[in-house]
Design an enzyme around this catalytic site. Structure first.
Site, short mmCIF file in Angstrom:
data_model
loop_
_atom_site.label_atom_id
_atom_site.label_comp_id
_atom_site.label_asym_id
_atom_site.label_seq_id
_atom_site.Cartn_x
_atom_site.Cartn_y
_atom_site.Cartn_z
N CYS A 2 -75.20 9.00 14.21
CA CYS A 2 -76.37 9.67 15.10
C CYS A 2 -76.99 8.70 16.02
O CYS A 2 -77.00 7.37 15.79
CB CYS A 2 -77.33 9.87 14.04
SG CYS A 2 -76.90 10.91 12.72
N ARG A 27 -70.37 6.44 19.40
CA ARG A 27 -70.58 5.93 18.15
C ARG A 27 -70.25 7.34 17.16
O ARG A 27 -70.39 6.97 15.83
CB ARG A 27 -72.25 6.14 18.10
CG ARG A 27 -72.91 5.06 18.86
CD ARG A 27 -74.46 5.02 18.85
NE ARG A 27 -74.93 4.72 17.47
CZ ARG A 27 -75.00 3.61 17.11
NH1 ARG A 27 -74.97 2.49 18.12
NH2 ARG A 27 -75.44 2.99 16.09
N TRP A 74 -74.46 13.12 13.45
CA TRP A 74 -73.15 12.88 12.63
C TRP A 74 -73.53 13.51 11.23
O TRP A 74 -74.32 12.87 10.92
CB TRP A 74 -72.79 11.67 12.69
CG TRP A 74 -71.43 10.86 12.12
CD1 TRP A 74 -70.12 11.22 12.48
CD2 TRP A 74 -71.26 10.74 10.56
NE1 TRP A 74 -69.13 10.71 11.86
CE2 TRP A 74 -69.94 10.49 10.46
CE3 TRP A 74 -72.00 10.53 9.58
CZ2 TRP A 74 -69.38 10.11 9.17
CZ3 TRP A 74 -71.47 10.00 8.32
CH2 TRP A 74 -70.06 9.66 8.40
N ASN A 100 -82.22 9.48 12.45
CA ASN A 100 -80.91 8.79 12.14
C ASN A 100 -81.23 8.11 10.66
O ASN A 100 -82.37 7.61 10.35
CB ASN A 100 -80.58 7.46 13.01
CG ASN A 100 -80.14 7.84 14.19
OD1 ASN A 100 -80.10 9.29 14.55
ND2 ASN A 100 -80.09 6.87 15.14
N GLY A 101 -80.28 8.35 9.79
CA GLY A 101 -80.51 7.97 8.19
C GLY A 101 -80.66 9.01 7.31
O GLY A 101 -80.10 10.12 7.78
N GLU A 481 -54.91 -4.57 9.03
CA GLU A 481 -55.50 -3.98 10.22
C GLU A 481 -54.72 -3.14 11.05
O GLU A 481 -55.05 -2.15 11.58
CB GLU A 481 -55.95 -5.17 10.94
CG GLU A 481 -56.68 -5.32 12.32
CD GLU A 481 -57.85 -4.25 12.42
OE1 GLU A 481 -58.50 -4.25 11.27
OE2 GLU A 481 -58.41 -3.89 13.50
N LYS A 485 -55.85 0.70 12.22
CA LYS A 485 -55.88 1.03 13.53
C LYS A 485 -55.10 2.47 13.78
O LYS A 485 -55.36 3.44 14.33
CB LYS A 485 -55.37 0.21 14.54
CG LYS A 485 -56.17 -1.08 14.95
CD LYS A 485 -57.23 -0.89 15.65
CE LYS A 485 -58.36 -0.58 14.90
NZ LYS A 485 -59.26 -1.57 14.07
N GLU A 488 -56.65 5.41 11.94
CA GLU A 488 -57.95 5.79 12.59
C GLU A 488 -57.92 6.64 13.76
O GLU A 488 -58.68 7.68 13.81
CB GLU A 488 -58.93 4.41 13.19
CG GLU A 488 -59.63 3.83 12.06
CD GLU A 488 -60.27 2.67 12.51
OE1 GLU A 488 -61.36 2.14 12.13
OE2 GLU A 488 -59.50 1.77 13.17
N HIS A 504 -43.12 -3.17 -5.62
CA HIS A 504 -43.88 -2.59 -6.78
C HIS A 504 -44.48 -1.04 -6.41
O HIS A 504 -45.39 -0.83 -6.96
CB HIS A 504 -44.76 -3.47 -7.27
CG HIS A 504 -44.23 -4.80 -7.71
ND1 HIS A 504 -43.61 -4.90 -8.60
CD2 HIS A 504 -44.34 -5.89 -6.90
CE1 HIS A 504 -43.07 -6.27 -8.66
NE2 HIS A 504 -43.52 -6.91 -7.55
N LYS A 603 -68.85 4.73 15.05
CA LYS A 603 -68.75 3.28 15.34
C LYS A 603 -69.68 2.48 14.65
O LYS A 603 -69.31 1.21 14.20
CB LYS A 603 -69.04 3.15 16.87
CG LYS A 603 -69.27 1.84 17.43
CD LYS A 603 -67.62 1.53 17.48
CE LYS A 603 -67.33 0.14 18.02
NZ LYS A 603 -66.06 -0.52 17.78
C1 G6P Z 1 -67.07 1.75 11.13
C2 G6P Z 1 -66.02 1.60 12.35
C3 G6P Z 1 -64.92 0.51 12.23
C4 G6P Z 1 -65.90 -0.89 11.67
C5 G6P Z 1 -66.78 -0.72 10.60
C6 G6P Z 1 -67.58 -2.02 10.35
O1 G6P Z 1 -66.33 2.15 10.19
O2 G6P Z 1 -65.48 2.57 12.61
O3 G6P Z 1 -64.37 0.23 13.44
O4 G6P Z 1 -64.80 -1.86 11.41
O5 G6P Z 1 -67.72 0.36 10.56
O6 G6P Z 1 -68.49 -1.97 11.22
P1 G6P Z 1 -69.34 -3.26 11.74
O7 G6P Z 1 -70.07 -2.97 12.71
O8 G6P Z 1 -70.02 -3.88 10.64
O9 G6P Z 1 -68.23 -4.56 12.22
#
Ligand code: G6P
Length: 608
Positions: A2, A27, A74, A100-101, A481, A485, A488, A504, A603
């Site tokens: 949010c 975000r 959100w 927000n929250g 990672e 990616k 996501e 395994h 984000k």
């Molecule tokens: C969210 C984002 C990720 C990020 C994670 C941790 O899930 O979509 O891309 O890696 O939060 O965020 P931070 O800001 O703590 O690195």
């Protein structure tokens, strides 16, 4: 997640609020709304979906005024729809709240308010705030907000308007970031500096338990007992260019291509090559304290957790300090072994991730020293840690993190250099690491220069339904990672595994349709990975191999090869991750997906 933006001043507010919301789009959100106090009561417009829907609504049915608040939601409590979008209003439409929250005791508060005769329209937790403030209102909005918040459990960043105390915005924070922007005879509130950067660079960051009262004549910061708090003014250094696409189709692609510069920025002024040492001004730890550290706990979420896994290998292999890497969401609810000689390294791009922040507070409470590796200057983690290493990667707007990851790994290498050279690392070894680090920007550039080769591979595999990413040693976190990616932004199921562990379980998935990405530069475990490639090939899998030099042994075993330049083992992750970022990007684009704002993701995750 949010986003909040608000304005009070002499100008027409709507265009600025809509512009601010657009800056917060990255975000992640699913509905948006705006409310204005304009002398004729409160006017609200809300829409499900993109900001453009809200903009269309406001264009068709304008909303006038110069005191307003706006929000991107959100969904947490209740579906994304117009009714649940913020601002939420009270029974009499005199109070509007954006939030927000999460209000954790909203259900009990809702029942209590209903018994008092309040009527609820939405399914949100936020609506209770509007009714609580309505019930407490006695002429002065800030007093009513204080009374209402006294009943609330949970987290909030809020901005509130009242038609009965017009020309004023009251905002307050507990666990969800909020800042006040200072203009000339005008004031802003925002949950993220990007929302107001076009208007002002002078900001005051609110801390938990503080509230701001904004009118066009000035602002005040109070605590929740209405006592004045004196606050410093900070300056935001980001430029507008940095939060715009600059000719790229997407923020994510721009950020991938920025990495030669961003990694340079992370290292600038910090490497002392001759001495094989690093200078890190913000650690706030003496040499003796650094030498006394006998355990490191790294805590983070998502991509930052992956860089933490690389940090673990660094600290154990090079600095010989025991290290644990913990998901922040798990760490905070365990009973971890943390002492006053533990260094808790907290990694976060945003510096606002709720679980990471809570984990850091828990480590602090248990006596550990905390060190934040954070990108966003002035963020909560950066302000609450004992010391820090800013990443200096510039704003990261694409939801899928790219440049923050490489900067995090570089910052971990700098930290390791410092810790290791204070212990057992020789100057010769230190120099080798520092020299290899200096070469990274040009090496990343040379990978980016061949991005079109990765794009061709993406074309070949864009319709795959599963991917496997395999690596060993330093490349196992890179495999995780790479898989993250792809998941996501392309919504293709992908798993990262240690290459040998594949036997395994995941090996059962391999058939002629299955692309398997091996991350196999020429490092200490290269030969071992070759055996794992053979095992995949024997089962007909399609092998995409990221490697670092021509290798006859791979002939006939791999279907596609992506070459990265040679470096020392520990720095390969910074190079091998680049083609994986590009692969995920191009596949998502070819599938016609919204790369910068993937579904369901945010984000900055500011709720537990
Ligand atoms: C969210 C984002 C990720 C990020 C994670 C941790 O899930 O979509 O891309 O890696 O939060 O965020 P931070 O800001 O703590 O690195």
């Amino acid at each position: 997640m949010c986003g909040i933006v608000g304005y009070v001043g002499p100008r027409v507010a709507t265009p600025m609020l809509i512009e601010g919301l657009k800056r917060l789009e990255y975000r992640g959100y699913d509905s948006a709304g705006i409310a204005m106090s304009n002398g004729h009561g409160l006017e609200t417009r809300k829409a499900k979906g993109k900001i453009s829907m809200l903009e269309g609504l406001v264009n068709g049915n304008p909303i006038h005024g110069s005191v307003g608040i706006a929000h991107t939601r959100w969904a947490t409590h209740g579906k994304p729809n117009e009714c649940n979008a913020h601002p939420q209003v009270d029974c009499t439409n005199t109070i509007a709240v954006v939030h927000n929250g999460i209000i954790e005791n909203f259900s009990a508060l809702r029942k209590m308010l209903q018994m008092q005769g309040h009527t609820f329209k939405s399914e949100t937790d936020t609506e209770v705030l509007a009714h609580l403030i309505e019930a407490a209102f006695d002429g002065k909005l800030e007093d009513a907000v204080i009374d209402a918040l006294a009943l609330v459990e949970g987290t909030y960043g809020i901005a509130v308007l009242s038609s009965k105390d017009p020309d004023k915005i009251v905002c307050a924070r507990k666990g969800s970031p909020l800042l006040i922007g200072l203009g000339e005879g005008e004031y802003f509130v925002a949950s993220d500096a990007a929302a107001i950067l076009q208007q002002t660079r002078q900001v005051v960051y609110l801390d938990d338990g503080e509230m701001g009262v904004l009118t066009k004549d000035g602002y005040e910061v109070l605590d929740l007992d209405a006592r004045r708090v004196s606050k410093g003014v900070s300056r935001i250094d980001w430029s507008l260019d940095e939060i715009e696409k600059g000719g790229f189709d997407h923020f994510m692609l721009k950020e991938i291509f920025e990495q030669p510069q961003t990694i340079q920025n992370t290292m600038r002024g910090r490497l002392v090559v001759e001495e094989g040492f690093s200078k890190l001004g913000g650690l706030n730890l003496t040499k003796d304290e650094l030498k006394a550290i006998d355990q490191i706990v790294i805590t983070a979420c998502g991509t930052s957790w992956h860089s933490g896994l690389i940090g673990e290998l660094y600290t154990e292999e090079l600095a010989r300090i025991r290290c644990e890497v913990e998901y922040a969401s798990e760490f905070r609810y365990r009973n971890p072994i943390v002492t006053d000689t533990t260094l808790c390294v907290v990694i976060s791009q945003s510096g606002e991730t709720a679980d990471t922040l809570a984990a850091m507070r828990e480590a602090k409470r248990r006596g550990a020293k905390t060190l934040g590796l954070v990108n966003v200057v002035g963020s909560t983690i950066a302000r609450e840690d004992d010391g820090g290493i800013y990443l200096h990667a510039g704003p990261e707007i694409g939801v899928a993190s790219t440049k923050a990851f490489t900067s995090q790994v570089a910052a971990l290498a700098l930290l390791t250099l410092k810790l290791a050279r204070l212990r057992n690392m020789s100057v010769v070894k230190g120099r080798e690491v520092a020299e290899a680090m200096l070469a990274l920007p040009a090496q990343i550039q040379s990978i980016l220069d061949h991005a079109s080769e990765v794009e061709e591979i993406a074309e070949r595999f864009k319709d795959a339904t599963n991917f496997l990413y395999l690596g060993r040693g330093y490349q196992f976190p890179v495999a995780l990672e790479g898989a993250l990616k792809l998941k996501e932004i392309s919504y293709i199921h992908a798993e990262g595994y240690p290459a040998a562990e594949m036997k395994h379980g995941p090996i059962a998935l391999i058939d002629s349709e299955m692309p398997v990405v091996f991350i196999a530069p020429h490092d200490a475990v290269f030969d071992k990975v070759v055996s794992n490639i053979q095992e995949v090939k024997a089962r007909g899998g399609k092998v995409i191999c990221i490697t670092s030099q021509e290798e006859p042994v791979l002939e006939g075993m791999i279907d596609h090869e992506i070459r990265v330049p040679q470096t020392i083992d520990m720095l390969y992750p910074i190079l091998t991750v680049i083609p994986l970022q590009l692969l995920a990007y191009y596949i998502a684009v070819k599938r016609g997906l919204n790369v910068d704002q993937p579904r369901n993701l945010a984000k900055s995750v500011t709720v537990e």
